[in-house]
Write a protein that holds these residues in place. Structure first.
Motif, PDB file in Angstrom:
ATOM      1  N   PHE A 103      77.129 -92.930 -93.035  1.00 54.47           N
ATOM      2  CA  PHE A 103      78.152 -91.995 -92.578  1.00 54.47           C
ATOM      3  C   PHE A 103      79.535 -92.341 -93.134  1.00 54.47           C
ATOM      4  O   PHE A 103      80.410 -91.471 -93.220  1.00 54.47           O
ATOM      5  CB  PHE A 103      78.189 -91.965 -91.049  1.00 54.47           C
ATOM      6  CG  PHE A 103      77.280 -90.923 -90.455  1.00 54.47           C
ATOM      7  CD1 PHE A 103      77.699 -90.153 -89.382  1.00 54.47           C
ATOM      8  CD2 PHE A 103      76.018 -90.696 -90.969  1.00 54.47           C
ATOM      9  CE1 PHE A 103      76.867 -89.178 -88.830  1.00 54.47           C
ATOM     10  CE2 PHE A 103      75.179 -89.743 -90.434  1.00 54.47           C
ATOM     11  CZ  PHE A 103      75.610 -88.968 -89.350  1.00 54.47           C
ATOM     12  N   ASP A 104      79.754 -93.585 -93.501  1.00 52.24           N
ATOM     13  CA  ASP A 104      81.061 -93.970 -94.032  1.00 52.24           C
ATOM     14  C   ASP A 104      81.346 -93.310 -95.370  1.00 52.24           C
ATOM     15  O   ASP A 104      82.508 -93.193 -95.770  1.00 52.24           O
ATOM     16  CB  ASP A 104      81.152 -95.496 -94.184  1.00 52.24           C
ATOM     17  CG  ASP A 104      81.219 -96.210 -92.840  1.00 52.24           C
ATOM     18  OD1 ASP A 104      81.679 -95.582 -91.858  1.00 52.24           O
ATOM     19  OD2 ASP A 104      80.809 -97.380 -92.774  1.00 52.24           O
ATOM     20  N   ASN A 105      80.294 -92.890 -96.059  1.00 51.83           N
ATOM     21  CA  ASN A 105      80.474 -92.285 -97.385  1.00 51.83           C
ATOM     22  C   ASN A 105      80.060 -90.816 -97.447  1.00 51.83           C
ATOM     23  O   ASN A 105      79.902 -90.268 -98.542  1.00 51.83           O
ATOM     24  CB  ASN A 105      79.695 -93.084 -98.435  1.00 51.83           C
ATOM     25  CG  ASN A 105      80.348 -94.421 -98.734  1.00 51.83           C
ATOM     26  OD1 ASN A 105      81.534 -94.483 -99.053  1.00 51.83           O
ATOM     27  ND2 ASN A 105      79.595 -95.502 -98.607  1.00 51.83           N
ATOM     28  N   LEU A 106      79.896 -90.184 -96.288  1.00 56.79           N
ATOM     29  CA  LEU A 106      79.555 -88.760 -96.290  1.00 56.79           C
ATOM     30  C   LEU A 106      80.699 -87.941 -96.886  1.00 56.79           C
ATOM     31  O   LEU A 106      81.872 -88.229 -96.654  1.00 56.79           O
ATOM     32  CB  LEU A 106      79.289 -88.272 -94.866  1.00 56.79           C
ATOM     33  CG  LEU A 106      77.962 -88.624 -94.206  1.00 56.79           C
ATOM     34  CD1 LEU A 106      77.833 -87.881 -92.881  1.00 56.79           C
ATOM     35  CD2 LEU A 106      76.782 -88.292 -95.095  1.00 56.79           C
ATOM     36  N   LYS A 107      80.330 -86.896 -97.621  1.00 55.59           N
ATOM     37  CA  LYS A 107      81.329 -86.018 -98.231  1.00 55.59           C
ATOM     38  C   LYS A 107      81.032 -84.567 -97.854  1.00 55.59           C
ATOM     39  O   LYS A 107      80.445 -83.812 -98.627  1.00 55.59           O
ATOM     40  CB  LYS A 107      81.330 -86.196 -99.748  1.00 55.59           C
ATOM     41  CG  LYS A 107      81.737 -87.603-100.186  1.00 55.59           C
ATOM     42  CD  LYS A 107      81.688 -87.759-101.684  1.00 55.59           C
ATOM     43  CE  LYS A 107      82.174 -89.140-102.110  1.00 55.59           C
ATOM     44  NZ  LYS A 107      81.319 -90.231-101.560  1.00 55.59           N
TER      45      LYS A 107
END
Length: 212
Positions: free
Chosen positions: A90-94
Motif C-alpha cells: 500500500f505504500d507504493n499504490l498509485k
C-alpha cells in the motif's frame, strides 16, 4: 458453470475475492466445468492521479477520518491479503482512473487471454506499484501475457472496447450492484464481497447440485 465477476483493478477486496474464489476452485471436483468471465466496474469513473500523495491520505480525505485510522484499516487489508499469498504494498499504490485497464481486459477477453491479463493487472497494481492509468504501463503488462502491444495501442486510441466497459457498468446498475467484488453464478446466484474460501466452496457445491 458460469461465473461472472464484477470488479475494479483499484479495489483491494476484488483481488482478495478473486484469489479466494481461485483457492476454493482448487478443491472443487468439477473445476474443469467452470467458466469465469470478468465484468467492468469502476469504483470512481472520475478518478485521477495523485502524484506524491499516499493512499492512506486519500482515504482519510475521502471518508473524513483520521490518517492513523485510515492507515490502520489499510494494514488490516494488507494482513488479510498476506494470509492468502498476496503481498500488497500500500505504500507504493498509485491510484488513477481504471477505464483504460478495463478496456485492455476486454481486448484480452476477445483473444481468449482475459484470465492471465486480469491477474497481471491486479498484481501490478497492488504488489508492484504500477500506475494503471498510464497507457505505456498497460502496454508493457499486456505484452507480458503475450498480447500484441502495438495492436493494443491502436485499440486503446480508437476506444474500441470503451462501449463494452460502459455496458458492463450499466448492467451492474440494473442488477443493483453498488459495490465490488460481486460474483454471479449461472446468472442467478449472487455473492457480494470477498467472502471466505469455505464460503465459496459451499456456493460452488450448491450451484453444482442445483444443476444436476
Amino acid at each position: 458453470m458460469k461465473i461472472e465477476i464484477w470488479s475494479d483493478y483499484a479495489c483491494p477486496f476484488c483481488y482478495l475475492g478473486d484469489r479466494k474464489l481461485a483457492l476454493a476452485l482448487n478443491d472443487f471436483e468439477h473445476k474443469s466445468e467452470v467458466e469465469i468471465s470478468y465484468k467492468s466496474f469502476q469504483l470512481d469513473v472520475n478518478a485521477t492521479s495523485h502524484p506524491g500523495v499516499d493512499v492512506s491520505t486519500l482515504i482519510s480525505q475521502k471518508y473524513g477520518i483520521g490518517y492513523e485510522q485510515a492507515r490502520a484499516s489499510n494494514d488490516k487489508i494488507v494482513k488479510a491479503a498476506y494470509a492468502i499469498g498476496l503481498e500488497y504494498d500500500f505504500d507504493n499504490l498509485k491510484p488513477n482512473n481504471t477505464a483504460l485497464a478495463h478496456q485492455v481486459a476486454k481486448y484480452a477477453a476477445s483473444l481468449g487471454k482475459e484470465a492471465p491479463l486480469v491477474q497481471r493487472l491486479f498484481k501490478a497494481y497492488f504488489e508492484q506499484g504500477y500506475d494503471l492509468g498510464i497507457k505505456e504501463n498497460l502496454l508493457k503488462l499486456a505484452g507480458e501475457v503475450d498480447l500484441d502491444a502495438m495492436e493494443l495501442s491502436g485499440v486503446l486510441d480508437a476506444g474500441t472496447f470503451a462501449k463494452e466497459v460502459h455496458n458492463d457498468q450499466e448492467a451492474a446498475a440494473k442488477l443493483g450492484i453498488r459495490g465490488v467484488p460481486y460474483f454471479v453464478f449461472d446468472g442467478k446466484y449472487a455473492v457480494s464481497g470477498a467472502q471466505d474460501v469455505d464460503y465459496f466452496k459451499k456456493v460452488l457445491e450448491e450451484v453444482h447440485l442445483d444443476k444436476a
